[in-house]
Design a protein around this motif. Structure first.
Motif, PDB file in Angstrom:
ATOM      1  N   ASN A  82       0.849  -1.168   0.000  1.00  0.00           N
ATOM      2  CA  ASN A  82       0.000   0.000   0.000  1.00  0.00           C
ATOM      3  C   ASN A  82       0.901   1.239   0.000  1.00  0.00           C
ATOM      4  OD1 ASN A  82      -1.761   2.047   0.619  1.00  0.00           O
ATOM      5  ND2 ASN A  82      -2.933   0.812   2.075  1.00  0.00           N
ATOM      6  N   GLN A  83       0.704   2.147  -0.940  1.00  0.00           N
ATOM      7  CA  GLN A  83       1.589   3.302  -1.078  1.00  0.00           C
ATOM      8  C   GLN A  83       1.580   4.190   0.153  1.00  0.00           C
ATOM      9  OE1 GLN A  83       0.894   5.802  -4.459  1.00  0.00           O
ATOM     10  NE2 GLN A  83       2.707   7.015  -4.105  1.00  0.00           N
ATOM     11  N   SER A  84       0.441   4.385   0.774  1.00  0.00           N
ATOM     12  CA  SER A  84       0.423   5.242   1.963  1.00  0.00           C
ATOM     13  C   SER A  84       1.172   4.590   3.122  1.00  0.00           C
ATOM     14  CB  SER A  84      -1.012   5.566   2.366  1.00  0.00           C
ATOM     15  OG  SER A  84      -1.716   4.385   2.677  1.00  0.00           O
ATOM     16  N   ALA A  85       1.141   3.259   3.207  1.00  0.00           N
ATOM     17  CA  ALA A  85       1.899   2.580   4.261  1.00  0.00           C
ATOM     18  C   ALA A  85       3.400   2.695   4.002  1.00  0.00           C
ATOM     19  CB  ALA A  85       1.492   1.112   4.336  1.00  0.00           C
TER      20      ALA A  85
ATOM     21  N   ARG B 262       4.853   5.120   2.369  1.00  0.00           N
ATOM     22  CA  ARG B 262       5.189   6.526   2.627  1.00  0.00           C
ATOM     23  C   ARG B 262       5.366   6.763   4.123  1.00  0.00           C
ATOM     24  NH1 ARG B 262       4.324  10.982  -0.700  1.00  0.00           N
ATOM     25  NH2 ARG B 262       3.086   9.664  -2.075  1.00  0.00           N
ATOM     26  N   GLN B 263       4.516   6.142   4.939  1.00  0.00           N
ATOM     27  CA  GLN B 263       4.613   6.283   6.389  1.00  0.00           C
ATOM     28  C   GLN B 263       5.900   5.635   6.904  1.00  0.00           C
ATOM     29  OE1 GLN B 263       2.569   7.790   8.571  1.00  0.00           O
ATOM     30  NE2 GLN B 263       3.777   7.174  10.332  1.00  0.00           N
ATOM     31  N   ARG B 264       6.249   4.479   6.372  1.00  0.00           N
ATOM     32  CA  ARG B 264       7.417   3.758   6.868  1.00  0.00           C
ATOM     33  C   ARG B 264       8.718   4.431   6.455  1.00  0.00           C
ATOM     34  NH1 ARG B 264      10.905  -0.318   5.303  1.00  0.00           N
ATOM     35  NH2 ARG B 264      10.024  -0.453   3.227  1.00  0.00           N
TER      36      ARG B 264
ATOM     37  N   GLY C 199       9.162   7.637   5.480  1.00  0.00           N
ATOM     38  CA  GLY C 199       9.267   9.020   5.943  1.00  0.00           C
ATOM     39  C   GLY C 199       9.853   9.918   4.868  1.00  0.00           C
TER      40      GLY C 199
ATOM     41  N   PHE D  74      11.063   8.626   1.303  1.00  0.00           N
ATOM     42  CA  PHE D  74      10.161   8.132   0.274  1.00  0.00           C
ATOM     43  C   PHE D  74      10.545   8.702  -1.082  1.00  0.00           C
ATOM     44  CE2 PHE D  74       6.178   8.298  -2.181  1.00  0.00           C
ATOM     45  CZ  PHE D  74       5.890   6.943  -2.169  1.00  0.00           C
TER      46      PHE D  74
ATOM     47  N   PRO E 265      14.508   2.953   5.219  1.00  0.00           N
ATOM     48  CA  PRO E 265      13.630   3.831   5.993  1.00  0.00           C
ATOM     49  C   PRO E 265      14.394   4.980   6.626  1.00  0.00           C
ATOM     50  CG  PRO E 265      13.478   1.552   6.748  1.00  0.00           C
ATOM     51  CD  PRO E 265      14.546   1.607   5.732  1.00  0.00           C
TER      52      PRO E 265
END
Length: 96
Positions: free
Chosen positions: A62-65, A67-69, A71, A74, A80
């Protein structure tokens, strides 16, 4: 599936003729083989993921996940974002 309860196989000896033991064992083995074949077929008949399947089913991230990981890293790095490690404080006495 729950396997059928275990049956006792009894061998009968009447006048030197033995009967029952091998027939019972063969029947139990055939029943177990049919059960195993049914389970194997069920695995093959399971639905396969296709283009309309959800991302979780297919295994796509999932792209939003991501992006969250990652930071701030991305689209910059595959590693990370990690906080900068502070420099170690010098030990008293001047020796490292």
């Amino acid at each position: 599936m729950v396997p059928p309860p275990a049956e006792l196989c009894v061998q009968v000896d009447v006048g030197g003729d033995r009967a029952g033991h091998l027939d019972c064992a063969a029947e139990v083995l055939q029943r177990a083989a049919r059960l195993a074949q049914g389970q194997a077929r069920a695995a093959f008949e399971a639905p396969t993921p296709d283009a309309r399947s959800s991302d979780l089913t297919v295994g796509v991230v999932n792209q939003s996940a991501v992006r969250q990981r990652l930071g701030a890293n991305f689209s910059v790095s595959v590693h990370p974002q990690r906080p900068v490690r502070p420099a170690p404080t010098p030990r008293p006495g001047g020796r490292p």
